[in-house]
Write a protein that holds these residues in place. Structure first.
Motif, PDB file in Angstrom:
ATOM      1  N   GLU A   1       0.870  -1.088  -0.146  1.00 23.36           N
ATOM      2  CA  GLU A   1      -0.040  -0.080  -0.052  1.00 23.36           C
ATOM      3  C   GLU A   1       0.907   1.295  -0.049  1.00 23.36           C
ATOM      4  O   GLU A   1       0.707   2.092  -0.702  1.00 23.36           O
ATOM      5  CB  GLU A   1      -1.144   0.065   1.268  1.00 23.36           C
TER       6      GLU A   1
ATOM      7  N   ARG B   1       1.018   4.242  -2.798  1.00 15.66           N
ATOM      8  CA  ARG B   1       0.653   5.647  -2.526  1.00 15.66           C
ATOM      9  C   ARG B   1       1.780   6.470  -2.647  1.00 15.66           C
ATOM     10  O   ARG B   1       1.700   7.640  -3.369  1.00 15.66           O
ATOM     11  CB  ARG B   1       0.280   5.579  -1.149  1.00 15.66           C
TER      12      ARG B   1
ATOM     13  N   ASP C   1     -10.729   9.030  -9.280  1.00 15.55           N
ATOM     14  CA  ASP C   1     -10.606   8.845  -7.715  1.00 15.55           C
ATOM     15  C   ASP C   1      -9.403   8.265  -7.328  1.00 15.55           C
ATOM     16  O   ASP C   1      -9.148   7.061  -7.717  1.00 15.55           O
ATOM     17  CB  ASP C   1     -12.086   8.049  -7.461  1.00 15.55           C
ATOM     18  N   ARG C   2      -8.197   8.861  -6.868  1.00 15.69           N
ATOM     19  CA  ARG C   2      -7.129   8.275  -6.556  1.00 15.69           C
ATOM     20  C   ARG C   2      -7.155   7.436  -5.450  1.00 15.69           C
ATOM     21  O   ARG C   2      -6.566   6.174  -5.500  1.00 15.69           O
ATOM     22  CB  ARG C   2      -6.225   9.398  -6.200  1.00 15.69           C
ATOM     23  N   GLU C   3      -7.961   7.585  -4.647  1.00 14.42           N
ATOM     24  CA  GLU C   3      -8.085   6.674  -3.212  1.00 14.42           C
ATOM     25  C   GLU C   3      -8.749   5.115  -4.008  1.00 14.42           C
ATOM     26  O   GLU C   3      -8.358   4.022  -3.388  1.00 14.42           O
ATOM     27  CB  GLU C   3      -9.143   7.226  -2.122  1.00 14.42           C
ATOM     28  N   HIS C   4      -9.753   5.157  -4.737  1.00 17.60           N
ATOM     29  CA  HIS C   4     -10.125   4.133  -5.239  1.00 17.60           C
ATOM     30  C   HIS C   4      -9.123   3.353  -6.283  1.00 17.60           C
ATOM     31  O   HIS C   4      -8.980   2.021  -5.930  1.00 17.60           O
ATOM     32  CB  HIS C   4     -11.316   4.510  -6.437  1.00 17.60           C
TER      33      HIS C   4
ATOM     34  N   ARG D   1      -6.764   1.548  -3.812  1.00 16.19           N
ATOM     35  CA  ARG D   1      -7.261   0.211  -2.799  1.00 16.19           C
ATOM     36  C   ARG D   1      -7.591  -0.661  -3.880  1.00 16.19           C
ATOM     37  O   ARG D   1      -7.351  -1.794  -3.794  1.00 16.19           O
ATOM     38  CB  ARG D   1      -8.968   0.765  -2.245  1.00 16.19           C
TER      39      ARG D   1
END
Length: 220
Positions: free
Chosen positions: A94, A98, A198-201, A204
């Motif tokens: 992760e 990131r 959507d960067r977080e999407h 994940r």
């Protein structure tokens, strides 16, 4: 600082003047490509004479490779924030994803240069690049996977070399998809515009995909 792609004269000038050259060259190559970028125009934008430019770099190719090398070194330093020897493999992967997204957003033109160097018509330039930067990534992924295998976190039948290769390629493709309009369009076709933005999407889903291939689940 030193590099086989520029002279000691360039290394000795002020950091501000070096940054001006780096900024002008990176922008020109990223925007126009290698062939169309003009070294005279780069010198003008950097605020130096063409004579000074050639006292720093023997050729446009050396100037280009110095920029690519700088980008790879920046990414290597950014990857130190991943702390590959700390935490579970899920936590490490992760952090890798990131850091990659953050680096790509902070240095989009650097990523475009890396995309340029990966094309077939840049073969001669690629052969002159040191393999050290790529080896750093190779070693990092192998170390992450070997540690996870020893801790029993991933499938016991995982081939470390193959897994490292494909994880690296997934991460690289994520970079390209965030900086190249062509790859952005492909990502939007597959994922939809909303999900692609959507960067977080993306973080994940990329993590989930890699982990499932290794026989683990991000929420486990």
């Amino acid at each position: 600082m030193s590099s086989r792609f520029y002279s000691q004269t360039f290394a000795n000038i002020s950091p501000e003047k070096r940054d001006n050259v780096f900024t002008a060259a990176i922008s020109a190559f990223a925007e126009k490509g290698y062939d169309a970028a003009n070294i005279n125009e780069i010198a003008r934008l950097a605020g130096i004479s063409i004579g000074s430019m050639y006292s720093y770099f023997d050729s446009k190719e050396d100037l280009f490779l110095a920029m690519v090398e700088k980008g790879l070194k920046l990414l290597n330093r950014a990857m130190l924030d991943c702390h590959p020897d700390e935490g579970t493999i899920i936590e490490v992967l992760e952090r890798v994803i990131r850091v990659t997204v953050r680096y790509t957003e902070e240095h989009p033109d650097m990523c475009r240069l890396y995309l340029l160097i990966s094309t077939d018509n840049m073969k001669s330039q690629t052969e002159r690049l040191s393999e050290e930067a790529e080896i750093d990534f190779l070693d990092m992924y192998k170390r992450i996977l070997k540690s996870a295998l020893q801790r029993g976190e991933i499938r016991s039948d995982i081939d470390i070399d193959t897994a490292a290769f494909f994880i690296d390629n997934i991460v690289i493709m994520l970079q390209f998809s965030l900086t190249s309009r062509y790859y952005q369009h492909r990502m939007e076709n597959y994922l939809g515009e909303e999900a692609s933005a959507d960067r977080e999407h993306l973080v994940r889903k990329t993590l989930d995909f890699i982990c499932r291939g290794l026989g683990i689940h991000p929420e486990s």
